[in-house]
Design an enzyme around this catalytic site. Structure first.
Site, PDB file in Angstrom:
ATOM      1  N   LYS A 161       0.880  -1.177   0.000  1.00  0.00           N
ATOM      2  CA  LYS A 161       0.000   0.000   0.000  1.00  0.00           C
ATOM      3  C   LYS A 161       0.913   1.221   0.000  1.00  0.00           C
ATOM      4  CE  LYS A 161      -4.124   1.657   2.456  1.00  0.00           C
ATOM      5  NZ  LYS A 161      -4.934   1.993   1.288  1.00  0.00           N
TER       6      LYS A 161
HETATM    7  N1  PMP Z   1      -7.860  -1.708  -2.745  1.00  0.00           N
HETATM    8  C1  PMP Z   1      -7.241  -0.527  -2.617  1.00  0.00           C
HETATM    9  C2  PMP Z   1      -6.502   0.026  -3.779  1.00  0.00           C
HETATM   10  C3  PMP Z   1      -7.323   0.179  -1.404  1.00  0.00           C
HETATM   11  O1  PMP Z   1      -6.732   1.368  -1.275  1.00  0.00           O
HETATM   12  C4  PMP Z   1      -8.059  -0.367  -0.337  1.00  0.00           C
HETATM   13  C5  PMP Z   1      -8.174   0.387   0.962  1.00  0.00           C
HETATM   14  N2  PMP Z   1      -7.100   0.122   1.800  1.00  0.00           N
HETATM   15  C6  PMP Z   1      -8.670  -1.615  -0.521  1.00  0.00           C
HETATM   16  C7  PMP Z   1      -8.544  -2.261  -1.736  1.00  0.00           C
HETATM   17  C8  PMP Z   1      -9.422  -2.260   0.589  1.00  0.00           C
HETATM   18  O2  PMP Z   1      -8.524  -2.706   1.578  1.00  0.00           O
HETATM   19  P1  PMP Z   1      -8.941  -2.778   3.094  1.00  0.00           P
HETATM   20  O3  PMP Z   1     -10.148  -3.619   3.160  1.00  0.00           O
HETATM   21  O4  PMP Z   1      -7.769  -3.394   3.751  1.00  0.00           O
HETATM   22  O5  PMP Z   1      -9.180  -1.379   3.545  1.00  0.00           O
END
Ligand code: PMP
Length: 319
Positions: A161
């Site tokens: 991320k």
């Molecule tokens: N995809 C992307 C590109 C994101 O930024 C997020 C948010 N973090 C998610 C999926 C969903 O991830 P999570 O459920 O861990 O928030």
């Protein structure tokens, strides 16, 4: 949700609290110049036992994964960062909020080689409501398929991320809004469905929950993982498989998952109605159970809640 950040008083930086307005990086830091920063986003919910951060351990694990991929050496342990996350919420006197740890490569190096740029860790938190609008959770949202694709595997590492990856997410999101949608679904470079700009996607067809295959184009979401676990708990059949674009339109139900997005039904894609054009029964069953878990209304059998006022007990059972 868009709009200005609601400011609070304190931000944690490498072991101390500094005033919100002093949490700054130089314009020539590698974080600004090259998007050289990794981050996390978590929600903190009110429960009958007080405030709790949802899946803090899993988010920190992904933060360490992001650091590993980008060769960032963190001077903090996961336990220290967990304690800092709960402390930021407490210190600012917040109730329900969003928690945002951010690790930046700072100022110093003159090129992409980061050896002269210090690694700085910040943790901020602020109050945050529903991401796609107050009605999205019950009414569902209208989305499009983006003309922008997600990254090719082995270009930008989708598991990490990293801030730089979000230039792609911004293109997807800004185009969707410009075209009158709240969000978009992006395809991967092979033309198969990947994810939204900041959320994962599920389909339901004939009673089976379908998650797109892991293919190096999407962030492995922690909400996605939670929903898969909840589906298993509820004996809903689950498959992971390649998802061609057209199967979006023929799904019985579609929904997004994400920390910000929670579990949000999708009622149309490219103005084609999905199912009955409203939140479907499996979506609502999963949403209801998800919201019950995050709000501590059912037993926390997977150890997903870290109570802000009792840091010693923190998400003990989640590895
Ligand atoms: N995809 C992307 C590109 C994101 O930024 C997020 C948010 N973090 C998610 C999926 C969903 O991830 P999570 O459920 O861990 O928030």
């Amino acid at each position: 949700m868009s709009g200005r950040l609601p400011e609070v008083e304190w931000i944690w930086r490498d072991g101390e609290f500094i005033p919100w307005g002093e949490a700054k990086v130089h314009v020539l830091s590698l974080a600004v110049q090259f998007g050289s920063s990794v981050f996390e986003g978590m929600r903190c919910y009110e429960t009958p036992r007080g405030l709790a951060i949802f899946r803090l351990q899993a988010h920190l694990r992904r933060l360490f994964d992001s650091c590993r991929v980008y060769r960032i050496e963190l001077p903090h342990s996961a336990d220290d960062l967990a304690a800092a996350c709960t402390a930021v919420v407490e210190r600012n006197g917040l109730s329900e909020c969003y928690v945002r740890p951010t690790i930046v490569r700072g100022y110093g190096s003159s090129s992409m080689v980061p050896d002269e740029s210090p690694v700085e860790t910040y943790i901020a938190a602020w109050p945050w409501g529903a991401y796609l609008g107050e009605e999205a959770l019950t009414q569902g949202v209208d989305v499009c398929v983006s003309s922008w694709q997600r990254m090719q595997p082995n270009t930008f590492p989708a598991v990490a991320k990293a801030a730089g990856h979000y230039t792609n997410a911004q293109l997807i999101k800004m185009e969707a809004i410009a075209h009158g949608y709240v969000e978009a679904i992006a395809l991967g470079p092979g033309g198969l469905v990947s994810e939204g700009s900041g959320q994962n996607l599920f389909l339901v067809r004939d009673g089976t929950l379908i998650a797109p295959a892991i293919d190096g184009t999407a962030l492995p979401g922690i909400t996605q993982n939670s929903v898969l676990t909840i589906a298993e708990d509820l004996s809903i059949p689950v498959v992971r498989q390649a998802v061609p674009r057209e199967t979006l339109y023929t799904a019985d139900e579609l929904f997004f998952t994400g920390t910000a997005t929670e579990v949000t039904p999708i009622r149309s894609v490219d103005r084609i109605t999905i199912g009955e054009g409203r939140a479907g029964p499996i979506t609502m069953q999963l949403q209801q159970q998800f919201l019950a878990v995050v709000h501590g209304k059912v037993p926390d059998k997977h150890g997903w809640l870290t109570y802000v006022n009792q840091p010693a007990e923190v998400g003990a059972s989640e590895g």
